[in-house]
Design a protein around this motif. Structure first.
Motif, PDB file in Angstrom:
ATOM      1  N   ARG A   1      62.814 -17.786  12.546  1.00  0.00           N
ATOM      2  CA  ARG A   1      62.907 -17.280  11.178  1.00  0.00           C
ATOM      3  C   ARG A   1      63.011 -15.759  11.193  1.00  0.00           C
ATOM      4  O   ARG A   1      63.786 -15.165  10.413  1.00  0.00           O
ATOM      5  CB  ARG A   1      61.686 -17.720  10.371  1.00  0.00           C
ATOM      6  N   ALA A   2      62.279 -15.104  12.058  1.00  0.00           N
ATOM      7  CA  ALA A   2      62.302 -13.647  12.133  1.00  0.00           C
ATOM      8  C   ALA A   2      63.690 -13.139  12.530  1.00  0.00           C
ATOM      9  O   ALA A   2      64.153 -12.114  12.018  1.00  0.00           O
ATOM     10  CB  ALA A   2      61.256 -13.160  13.138  1.00  0.00           C
ATOM     11  N   THR A   3      64.349 -13.847  13.437  1.00  0.00           N
ATOM     12  CA  THR A   3      65.691 -13.441  13.855  1.00  0.00           C
ATOM     13  C   THR A   3      66.677 -13.561  12.707  1.00  0.00           C
ATOM     14  O   THR A   3      67.504 -12.670  12.475  1.00  0.00           O
ATOM     15  CB  THR A   3      66.163 -14.309  15.040  1.00  0.00           C
TER      16      THR A   3
ATOM     17  N   GLU B   1      58.366 -18.726   2.558  1.00  0.00           N
ATOM     18  CA  GLU B   1      58.292 -18.957   3.999  1.00  0.00           C
ATOM     19  C   GLU B   1      58.228 -20.440   4.295  1.00  0.00           C
ATOM     20  O   GLU B   1      57.415 -21.179   3.729  1.00  0.00           O
ATOM     21  CB  GLU B   1      57.055 -18.255   4.566  1.00  0.00           C
ATOM     22  N   GLY B   2      59.107 -20.868   5.222  1.00  0.00           N
ATOM     23  CA  GLY B   2      59.108 -22.252   5.651  1.00  0.00           C
ATOM     24  C   GLY B   2      58.898 -22.356   7.151  1.00  0.00           C
ATOM     25  O   GLY B   2      58.078 -21.629   7.720  1.00  0.00           O
ATOM     26  N   CYS B   3      59.655 -23.226   7.796  1.00  0.00           N
ATOM     27  CA  CYS B   3      59.482 -23.470   9.228  1.00  0.00           C
ATOM     28  C   CYS B   3      59.807 -22.220  10.051  1.00  0.00           C
ATOM     29  O   CYS B   3      60.552 -21.352   9.619  1.00  0.00           O
ATOM     30  CB  CYS B   3      60.362 -24.637   9.665  1.00  0.00           C
ATOM     31  N   GLU B   4      59.242 -22.177  11.246  1.00  0.00           N
ATOM     32  CA  GLU B   4      59.369 -20.984  12.086  1.00  0.00           C
ATOM     33  C   GLU B   4      60.722 -20.889  12.776  1.00  0.00           C
ATOM     34  O   GLU B   4      61.132 -19.804  13.187  1.00  0.00           O
ATOM     35  CB  GLU B   4      58.253 -20.954  13.137  1.00  0.00           C
ATOM     36  N   THR B   5      61.409 -22.007  12.926  1.00  0.00           N
ATOM     37  CA  THR B   5      62.720 -21.989  13.584  1.00  0.00           C
ATOM     38  C   THR B   5      63.771 -22.572  12.647  1.00  0.00           C
ATOM     39  O   THR B   5      63.481 -23.459  11.826  1.00  0.00           O
ATOM     40  CB  THR B   5      62.707 -22.782  14.899  1.00  0.00           C
TER      41      THR B   5
ATOM     42  N   ALA C   1      66.787 -23.564   6.125  1.00  0.00           N
ATOM     43  CA  ALA C   1      66.769 -22.340   5.331  1.00  0.00           C
ATOM     44  C   ALA C   1      67.862 -22.403   4.275  1.00  0.00           C
ATOM     45  O   ALA C   1      68.910 -23.030   4.479  1.00  0.00           O
ATOM     46  CB  ALA C   1      66.971 -21.114   6.218  1.00  0.00           C
ATOM     47  N   ILE C   2      67.602 -21.759   3.154  1.00  0.00           N
ATOM     48  CA  ILE C   2      68.567 -21.654   2.056  1.00  0.00           C
ATOM     49  C   ILE C   2      68.786 -20.177   1.775  1.00  0.00           C
ATOM     50  O   ILE C   2      67.826 -19.406   1.687  1.00  0.00           O
ATOM     51  CB  ILE C   2      68.058 -22.355   0.782  1.00  0.00           C
ATOM     52  N   LEU C   3      70.028 -19.789   1.613  1.00  0.00           N
ATOM     53  CA  LEU C   3      70.407 -18.419   1.250  1.00  0.00           C
ATOM     54  C   LEU C   3      71.070 -18.440  -0.119  1.00  0.00           C
ATOM     55  O   LEU C   3      72.059 -19.149  -0.317  1.00  0.00           O
ATOM     56  CB  LEU C   3      71.370 -17.841   2.286  1.00  0.00           C
ATOM     57  N   VAL C   4      70.530 -17.663  -1.065  1.00  0.00           N
ATOM     58  CA  VAL C   4      71.088 -17.634  -2.414  1.00  0.00           C
ATOM     59  C   VAL C   4      71.228 -16.197  -2.923  1.00  0.00           C
ATOM     60  O   VAL C   4      70.648 -15.259  -2.372  1.00  0.00           O
ATOM     61  CB  VAL C   4      70.205 -18.420  -3.414  1.00  0.00           C
ATOM     62  N   HIS C   5      71.981 -16.085  -4.001  1.00  0.00           N
ATOM     63  CA  HIS C   5      72.121 -14.823  -4.729  1.00  0.00           C
ATOM     64  C   HIS C   5      71.009 -14.679  -5.765  1.00  0.00           C
ATOM     65  O   HIS C   5      70.421 -13.614  -5.916  1.00  0.00           O
ATOM     66  CB  HIS C   5      73.496 -14.779  -5.401  1.00  0.00           C
TER      67      HIS C   5
END
Length: 254
Positions: free
Chosen positions: A6-8, A33-37, A62-66
């Motif tokens: 997630r950090a990457t 914050e969700g799962c670490e990978t 992971a979800i990416l939104v505007h």
């Protein structure tokens, strides 16, 4: 496909979109914050329940939104629709990333740049190519015979009717655009020398400004104008990190 931390993913998105450069209406970056990978990334316009449910079906990490979940001045209680969205994200351990103005402004992958690309607007490469507060507006040229022809082109490209305030046969060449609810940028577009301004929404005053200043105004829908930045950024970062990526477009008439 690869799996990254997630950090990457956070670092890659922040490096690309540079959220620290913007004064925004809500937090940019990791909102939930969700799962670490992360192995699979879903992109979309808004962190709606429909998008979250679709991402769950896709097995997203992971979800990416505007448009994220949190905005300045909103009610901070976790009830109703907010509880429903958050409970799904937390139950499925999904990370939610949201970038508002940074996603509008990116010079190649952002909402404005991607809309200009789809409409065939050649954005000026120097300082003339930006206008308005925080330089979010884009300015360029498109060869077109009239405002009416441009409105028809925008409607065809976005797949929805548009609102045109102008005589249809008015000559236009310099095109200003700023996606979403950017009505307030119209006066800056006029000052920048635009012949036509394209944005998502129109409010009552802009119709008068268009008629009185002789600059055409095209409103093409908030959602419709902002469907392109999130998938462009999502695909770019996913390719960079070796992640699986899917864009999910949840229909919205606004």
């Amino acid at each position: 496909m690869s799996i990254v931390s997630r950090a990457t993913l956070t670092a890659s998105l922040d490096e690309l979109l540079q959220p620290a450069l913007f004064k925004d209406y809500g937090p940019n970056g990791l909102q939930v914050e969700g799962c670490e990978t992360v192995g699979k990334l879903v992109s979309g316009v808004t962190a709606s329940r429909a998008l979250i449910d679709a991402a769950i079906e896709q097995g997203a990490d992971a979800i990416l939104v505007h448009h994220g979940l949190f905005w300045r001045g909103q009610d901070g209680r976790v009830t109703g629709w907010m509880k429903q969205r958050l409970s799904r994200l937390l139950a499925h351990d999904i990370n939610l990333f949201a970038y508002h103005l940074p996603l509008d402004a990116h010079p190649q992958l952002g909402n404005n740049a991607q809309l200009a690309l789809r409409l065939g607007v050649d954005v000026y490469p120097d300082a003339r190519g930006r206008f308005g507060e925080q330089a979010l507006g884009f300015l360029g040229e498109r060869v077109v015979s009239s405002a009416g022809q441009l409105a028809d082109h925008v409607s065809k490209q976005l797949g929805r009717p548009v609102t045109l305030v102008a005589e249809p046969d008015r000559t236009v060449r310099r095109v200003a655009l700023c996606t979403g609810g950017a009505q307030s940028y119209f006066e800056s577009a006029i000052a920048a020398g635009a012949d036509v301004f394209i944005t998502g929404e129109i409010s009552e005053p802009q119709a008068h400004y268009a008629r009185e200043c002789g600059v055409a105004y095209i409103a093409c829908g908030h959602h419709a104008s902002e469907r392109y930045g999130a998938p462009a950024v999502g695909a770019h970062v996913a390719a960079q990190l070796g992640l699986a990526h899917v864009f999910i477009d949840i229909d919205n008439p606004a």
